[in-house]
Design a protein around this motif. Structure first.
Motif, PDB file in Angstrom:
ATOM      1  N   SER A 190       0.931  -0.562  -0.075  1.00 18.60           N
ATOM      2  CA  SER A 190      -0.393  -0.001   0.136  1.00 18.60           C
ATOM      3  C   SER A 190       0.916   1.547  -0.100  1.00 18.60           C
ATOM      4  O   SER A 190       2.146   1.262  -0.087  1.00 18.60           O
ATOM      5  N   THR A 191       0.691   2.610  -0.264  1.00 22.06           N
ATOM      6  CA  THR A 191       0.559   3.662   0.369  1.00 22.06           C
ATOM      7  C   THR A 191       1.774   4.224   0.997  1.00 22.06           C
ATOM      8  O   THR A 191       2.526   4.435   0.917  1.00 22.06           O
ATOM      9  N   ASP A 192       1.115   3.642   2.494  1.00 19.51           N
ATOM     10  CA  ASP A 192       2.141   3.719   3.325  1.00 19.51           C
ATOM     11  C   ASP A 192       2.736   2.383   4.005  1.00 19.51           C
ATOM     12  O   ASP A 192       3.869   2.737   4.745  1.00 19.51           O
ATOM     13  N   GLY A 193       3.283   1.625   3.098  1.00 14.34           N
ATOM     14  CA  GLY A 193       3.995   1.020   3.022  1.00 14.34           C
ATOM     15  C   GLY A 193       3.778  -0.675   3.730  1.00 14.34           C
ATOM     16  O   GLY A 193       4.325  -1.531   3.643  1.00 14.34           O
ATOM     17  N   THR A 194       2.493  -0.814   4.497  1.00 12.88           N
ATOM     18  CA  THR A 194       2.156  -2.237   4.488  1.00 12.88           C
ATOM     19  C   THR A 194       2.179  -2.574   3.700  1.00 12.88           C
ATOM     20  O   THR A 194       1.507  -2.827   2.305  1.00 12.88           O
ATOM     21  N   ARG A 195       2.442  -3.979   3.966  1.00 10.12           N
ATOM     22  CA  ARG A 195       2.204  -5.143   2.409  1.00 10.12           C
ATOM     23  C   ARG A 195       1.111  -6.526   3.361  1.00 10.12           C
ATOM     24  O   ARG A 195       1.349  -6.917   4.492  1.00 10.12           O
ATOM     25  N   ASP A 196       0.494  -6.128   3.035  1.00  6.71           N
ATOM     26  CA  ASP A 196      -1.219  -7.329   3.235  1.00  6.71           C
ATOM     27  C   ASP A 196      -0.467  -8.178   2.321  1.00  6.71           C
ATOM     28  O   ASP A 196      -0.133  -8.713   1.220  1.00  6.71           O
ATOM     29  N   VAL A 197      -1.586  -9.497   2.684  1.00  5.62           N
ATOM     30  CA  VAL A 197      -1.967 -10.790   1.478  1.00  5.62           C
ATOM     31  C   VAL A 197      -3.599 -10.455   1.239  1.00  5.62           C
ATOM     32  O   VAL A 197      -4.058  -9.888   1.939  1.00  5.62           O
ATOM     33  N   VAL A 198      -3.139 -10.276  -0.143  1.00 10.12           N
ATOM     34  CA  VAL A 198      -4.197 -10.325  -1.142  1.00 10.12           C
ATOM     35  C   VAL A 198      -4.683 -11.329  -1.672  1.00 10.12           C
ATOM     36  O   VAL A 198      -3.722 -12.661  -2.473  1.00 10.12           O
ATOM     37  N   LEU A 199      -5.638 -12.247  -1.660  1.00 11.33           N
ATOM     38  CA  LEU A 199      -6.244 -13.516  -2.513  1.00 11.33           C
ATOM     39  C   LEU A 199      -6.837 -12.558  -3.429  1.00 11.33           C
ATOM     40  O   LEU A 199      -8.163 -12.426  -2.911  1.00 11.33           O
ATOM     41  N   TRP A 200      -6.607 -13.133  -5.239  1.00 13.03           N
ATOM     42  CA  TRP A 200      -7.528 -12.870  -6.529  1.00 13.03           C
ATOM     43  C   TRP A 200      -8.127 -14.427  -7.058  1.00 13.03           C
ATOM     44  O   TRP A 200      -7.173 -15.103  -6.830  1.00 13.03           O
ATOM     45  N   ILE A 201      -9.186 -14.038  -7.724  1.00 15.05           N
ATOM     46  CA  ILE A 201      -9.892 -15.268  -8.102  1.00 15.05           C
ATOM     47  C   ILE A 201     -10.233 -14.528  -9.494  1.00 15.05           C
ATOM     48  O   ILE A 201     -10.625 -13.934 -10.017  1.00 15.05           O
TER      49      ILE A 201
END
Length: 257
Positions: free
Chosen positions: A141-152
């Motif tokens: 994200s723009t603030d440097g957070t790194r999330d786990v995302v699932l795309w289908i």
């Protein structure tokens, strides 16, 4: 090595039967191997390839990888998420990159989605869900957070129809190495990832029900850290994952290694 069976059942006779089938199947592995290049970009770590049924008799290969062209792209980054889809005969691939082929935008746990960073992993749904597969990756994200995302995807990787953030701000601030495996008997994904908190690698898993239209049903986030060996700064960040499907009254078993 990090190993664990996260969901257990007690069906020893069934285990013996499955083991015998696996041993028989192994005899045929490696008798005929061909190599088909899929991408022109330099590829980083976390490469997966899964067979996705597209009809009762045909499958395509859906592959995911870190896409790095070796030069900064106009967004100021070198690395993005890449994926490829084979033709029906599995002799050639069409390749994609999340910069040139934008993915559906997830709602991040903090900040605004900037890019799919990498650490991709793929899994296919059961044969009753033709052409459906999932990809998990680390998104920044723009603030440097790194999330786990699932795309289908509902067309075996030509495009994606939904994006769901699996981690929270607390569990995904510096998410690393997410993995996903599918129990095809109930179209359920199990997503694992790690997050570095104060120098300690904290491990998480989340159960995700996958619906035919690309929507999901999120289960609670489970902290596995105290259940796994090697806890601490030395614990591995990049595990592998597989699921032994649930049969009858036997629960699925999730294995990490």
């Amino acid at each position: 090595m990090l190993t664990a069976a996260c969901v257990a059942d007690d069906s020893p006779n069934e285990d013996d039967e499955e083991l015998g089938e696996a041993e028989s199947s192994l005899l045929n592995i490696g008798t005929s191997i061909s190599v088909t290049p899929s991408v022109n970009a330099s590829v980083g770590n976390e490469v997966t390839a899964v067979a996705v049924p597209t009809s009762a008799s045909t499958s395509v290969v859906f592959a995911t990888y870190n896409s790095n062209f070796g030069v900064f792209l106009p967004d100021g980054n070198k690395t993005h998420c890449g994926w490829a889809k084979s033709n029906a005969s599995q002799t050639s691939f069409t390749s994609y990159d999340s910069y040139y082929n934008p993915l559906p935008v997830p709602a991040m746990s903090s900040g605004t989605y900037e890019r799919c960073l990498g650490d991709t992993w793929a899994a296919a749904l059961g044969p009753q869900r033709l052409s459906q597969a999932v990809m998990v990756a680390v998104a920044e994200s723009t603030d440097g957070t790194r999330d786990v995302v699932l795309w289908i995807t509902n067309n075996a990787g030509s495009s994606f129809i939904s994006a769901t953030t699996i981690s929270t701000a607390a569990t995904g601030a510096q998410a690393d190495g997410p993995k996903v495996a599918i129990d095809p008997t109930n179209n359920t994904a199990y997503v694992w990832w790690a997050n570095v908190v104060g120098g300690v690698n904290v491990h998480y898993m989340r159960k995700v029900g996958i619906n035919a239209n690309g929507s999901v049903n999120l289960g609670p986030i489970v902290n596995l850290t105290n259940k796994l060996p090697g806890v601490g700064s030395g614990a591995p960040l990049h595990a592998s994952i597989t699921v032994r499907k649930g049969v009858g009254t036997a629960l699925p078993r999730v294995f990490l290694a």
